[in-house]
Design an enzyme around this catalytic site. Structure first.
Site, short mmCIF file in Angstrom:
data_model
loop_
_atom_site.label_atom_id
_atom_site.label_comp_id
_atom_site.label_asym_id
_atom_site.label_seq_id
_atom_site.Cartn_x
_atom_site.Cartn_y
_atom_site.Cartn_z
N CYS A 389 66.53 65.28 42.32
CA CYS A 389 65.78 64.51 41.33
C CYS A 389 64.88 63.50 42.03
CB CYS A 389 66.72 63.80 40.37
SG CYS A 389 65.85 62.88 39.09
N ASP A 433 29.93 34.18 41.51
CA ASP A 433 28.88 33.49 40.77
C ASP A 433 29.02 32.00 41.11
OD1 ASP A 433 26.90 32.91 38.78
OD2 ASP A 433 28.54 32.31 37.45
N ASP A 630 32.10 34.43 35.16
CA ASP A 630 32.63 33.81 33.94
C ASP A 630 32.95 34.81 32.85
OD1 ASP A 630 30.18 34.56 32.97
OD2 ASP A 630 29.37 32.53 32.84
#
Length: 739
Positions: A389, A433, A630
């Site tokens: 498994c 930014d 932003d």
């Protein structure tokens, strides 16, 4: 054309990724069902249901597999004889409480079992039963004879494996022959056939113990998400008709007013209408220092009022508050799967059948071809089955990602899934930014330079008229200065923004502009004497705008937006991580150079939104790039970047548009987010190594006859427990700590 509807259920009892796979494969076979998605940590099943489909059929199928299910938002409840009380037995396992008499013989860790000691859960009761049967069989053997002891071990094995076999049969009926229950049943019965009854009973007991440990580990992994929901108080003090009464917090509606006493948790997202107090936002953003909030300030549900009584106007209903949205984001992040996770899923699809085929060859070839002993090689083949498994491997990625997401959420760092984590771990450039990201985004007017024959009041009035109604930080600063000077903005019309250039409006019957000196100079809007002055102000790190009418310069306004206090430290941390920071700004080169010089980073100036997009596209073609903005003005660049990160205190845009969000307005959280992503990927590599390493070792030792059945089952469930516990270490990881 038939219309499908998206339906969701809570499925309790899933302990590992194989559980989700079993549910997925069983449900997607049903008529009228498509788009099946099962989230392990969120315990959520969602699917598209056509009119030809049946929700009852979905629920019945899930119950037959041994899990509890209820419509999303409702508590899982018992429905008929198939509903159990314990949790799925680990790998598609749920041999919960030994309820053999039910016919489904197991129980499910339903929500009602949360917080119970292990011995009172269904899995715990199964461990106690199988352990007691094994101990009783040993006692019988010691007190009587090995022959009678054999029959005692036989009985113990059959009783313990019965619920496992029942689940294996249900999975087989649904077209899933390769489940751990099926392999476990074959191995146990095969061991009985070759006379290894004692070892078969021991394997059944160890399997139950492993399943119990898996359930505990999975529960702890989910606790990080559940803890977020516990942050919001259950009740609130509602003010209505001059009276205050206690009501359930979830009943609050937008616009209502609540009283928040000192020491109370805030019951809803909203705005302070009366009072001023220190607000401890650490439960939501991880910010440990209380911040002072007063009338007009926004606050989060779950934050703590530390000083004075506040009256708060409810801004969001309970289902839509910041914490609820964070929980949804963390839960839904499971669906944004990492490339590594998708590869492992593809690998696991053929791994188990391959191991089963190998086990068959080990059982048959040596006796048939080489004349070896049948019992020896059947035993070795059975041991191979028990390590077939791939649960440990499959859960190695989602367990680490879930822990990383929970750890990040507690620090105000949100990432939308494994794909984002993997991308963030690999970035080599971070683009920022400027306004509102590297700087506070709250510039203030520092200089007013009216032209000949123009007063400061006239200059401010025209500028305020153009900017009236704008939400841009520069506009707000100009309007604030006009208000402080007692200058009322004249009526304006036809106002519009000029992206990357400024704004225009019809003020007093004629067009007027507030624009960058570069744009103003091209339009004849700046006096020659002011051109040099503008350059001097910009070299001081100030942003300068020219105010003018058609062919009539009115003057200059200079503003300054200071870098955030932690910005320089954040840039140093990024460089220490081997990442090159870069500032992208629409500001002029001199202002940009002054700000970038303070931070010690590269910059690109006078960039329009499309220029930023092109820059990110170019950088992304070279290496992984993260863009910080932003979430509004920089949306195109954020989307183009390998990872777009929005800064902002829980705004809709910050939470919903970018790949990741930083709830605290701290630049230092950018390197923290990258450290968290790298730690998560390191943890994933460890987990994959543990899972594959243990499987490989016991694959070889089982074939060579060095290890037997009980070691093989420990290799399976033990590996799953190990990788889960290793993933849980991320819950204690502090990404804000350097080094």
């Amino acid at each position: 054309m038939d219309q499908t509807t998206r339906r969701e259920w809570t499925v309790s009892g899933m302990d590992c990724a194989a559980c989700t796979l079993k549910v997925t494969r069983a449900v997607e076979r049903l008529p009228g069902v498509s788009g099946v998605s099962v989230a392990l940590m969120a315990e959520r099943l969602s699917l598209d249901l056509a009119p030809a489909g049946s929700a009852d059929a979905v629920e019945e199928t899930v119950r037959k597999l041994g899990y509890r299910i209820a419509p999303r938002g409702a508590q899982a409840s018992r429905h008929g004889p198939g509903a159990q009380e314990s949790c799925c037995r680990g790998h598609d396992h749920d041999h919960g409480a030994p309820q053999v008499e039910t016919g489904h013989g197991h129980s499910h860790n339903a929500p009602t079992e949360r917080g119970l000691p292990w011995y009172r859960t269904g899995k715990g009761r199964l461990v106690i039963l199988t352990g007691a049967l094994l101990a009783l069989a040993w006692a019988v053997e010691l007190l009587t004879s090995a022959r009678i002891g054999y029959w005692a071990f036989l009985a113990a094995c059959l009783i313990g494996v019965a619920p496992v076999a029942a689940r294996a049969f249900q999975a087989l009926r649904m077209g899933q022959p390769f489940t751990i229950e099926g392999l476990m049943t074959i191995a146990a019965i095969g061991a009985l056939v070759i006379g290894a009854a004692e070892e078969a009973a021991l394997v059944v007991f160890l399997f139950a113990v492993g399943e119990l440990l898996e359930g505990v580990a999975a529960g702890k992994a989910r606790d990080g998400i559940r803890a977020l929901g516990a942050l919001v108080p259950k009740t609130a003090l509602l003010e209505q008709d001059g009276r205050t009464r206690e009501v359930p917090a979830e009943s609050l509606r937008i616009g209502q007013t609540v009283l928040v006493r000192p020491g109370d948790r805030i019951p809803a997202d909203g705005e302070i209408v009366e009072g001023s107090s220190g607000i401890d936002e650490s439960p939501v953003t991880g910010e440990s220092v209380p911040v002072t909030r007063g009338p007009g300030d926004a606050v989060f549900a779950g934050a703590i009022n530390t000083e004075a009584a506040l009256r708060l106007r409810v801004g969001r209903e309970a289902a839509d508050n910041t914490i609820a949205r964070i929980i949804r984001l963390v839960e839904e992040a499971e669906e944004a799967r990492a490339p590594t996770e998708r590869f492992i899923d593809r690998f696991s699809r053929w791994y188990m059948p391959a191991i089963v085929a190998l086990a068959g060859l080990v059982m048959l070839l040596p006796p048939l071809v080489l004349g070896q002993d049948w019992g020896t090689w059947v035993y070795r083949g059975l041991a191979l089955l028990l390590i077939g498994c791939p649960c440990a491997l499959v859960i190695s990625v989602p367990a680490s990602i879930a822990s990383a997401l929970s750890a990040g959420a507690r620090k105000g760092l949100l990432m939308k899934g494994g794909a984002v984590i993997e991308a963030a771990a690999g970035v080599s450039r971070v683009a920022f930014d400027k306004t509102g990201t590297l700087t506070h985004g709250k510039p203030q007017v520092t200089d007013l330079l009216p032209g000949p024959g123009v007063s400061e009041a006239e200059l401010l009035a025209v500028a305020a008229g153009v900017e009236a109604g704008s939400s841009h930080p520069l506009a707000r600063a100009i309007l604030a200065r006009a208000e402080a000077a007692g200058v009322a903005p004249p009526p304006a019309a036809e106002a519009r923004a000029l992206p990357g250039k400024g704004a225009e409006a019809r003020v007093g019957g004629s067009l007027a502009w507030v624009a960058s000196p570069r744009h103003a100079q091209a339009a004849g809007g700046i006096a020659p004497a002011h051109a040099a002055r503008a350059a001097a102000l910009e070299s001081q790190g100030k942003t300068v705008v020219a105010v003018f009418r058609e062919a009539a310069p009115l003057g200059l306004i200079a503003l300054r937006d200071e870098p955030r206090a932690d910005a320089a430290s954040a840039m140093a941390q990024l460089r220490a991580l081997g990442i090159a920071p870069l500032m992208l700004t629409g500001d002029n080169p001199r202002t940009a150079e002054a700000i970038a010089g303070q931070l010690g980073i590269d910059f690109r100036a006078e960039m329009l939104p499309e220029d930023k997009l092109d820059a990110i596209r170019s950088l992304q073609a070279q290496a992984g790039v993260m863009m910080i903005g932003d979430g509004i003005n920089d949306a195109p660049a954020l989307k183009q970047a390998g990872v777009g990160v929005a800064m902002g205190s829980g705004t809709d845009v910050a939470l919903e548009t970018a790949d990741a969000a930083i709830l605290r307005d701290r630049v230092e959280d950018v390197p923290a987010l990258i450290r968290l992503a790298r730690a998560a990927m390191g943890n994933i590599r460890q987990n994959v190594g543990i899972a594959l390493g243990l499987k490989a070792v016991f694959l070889v030792t089982s074939i060579l006859g060095i290890t037997g059945l009980w070691i093989a089952i420990l290799a399976d469930t033990g590996a799953t427990v190990l990788v889960t516990l290793n993933a849980l270490r991320l819950l204690r990881f502090d990404p804000t700590r350097q080094g």
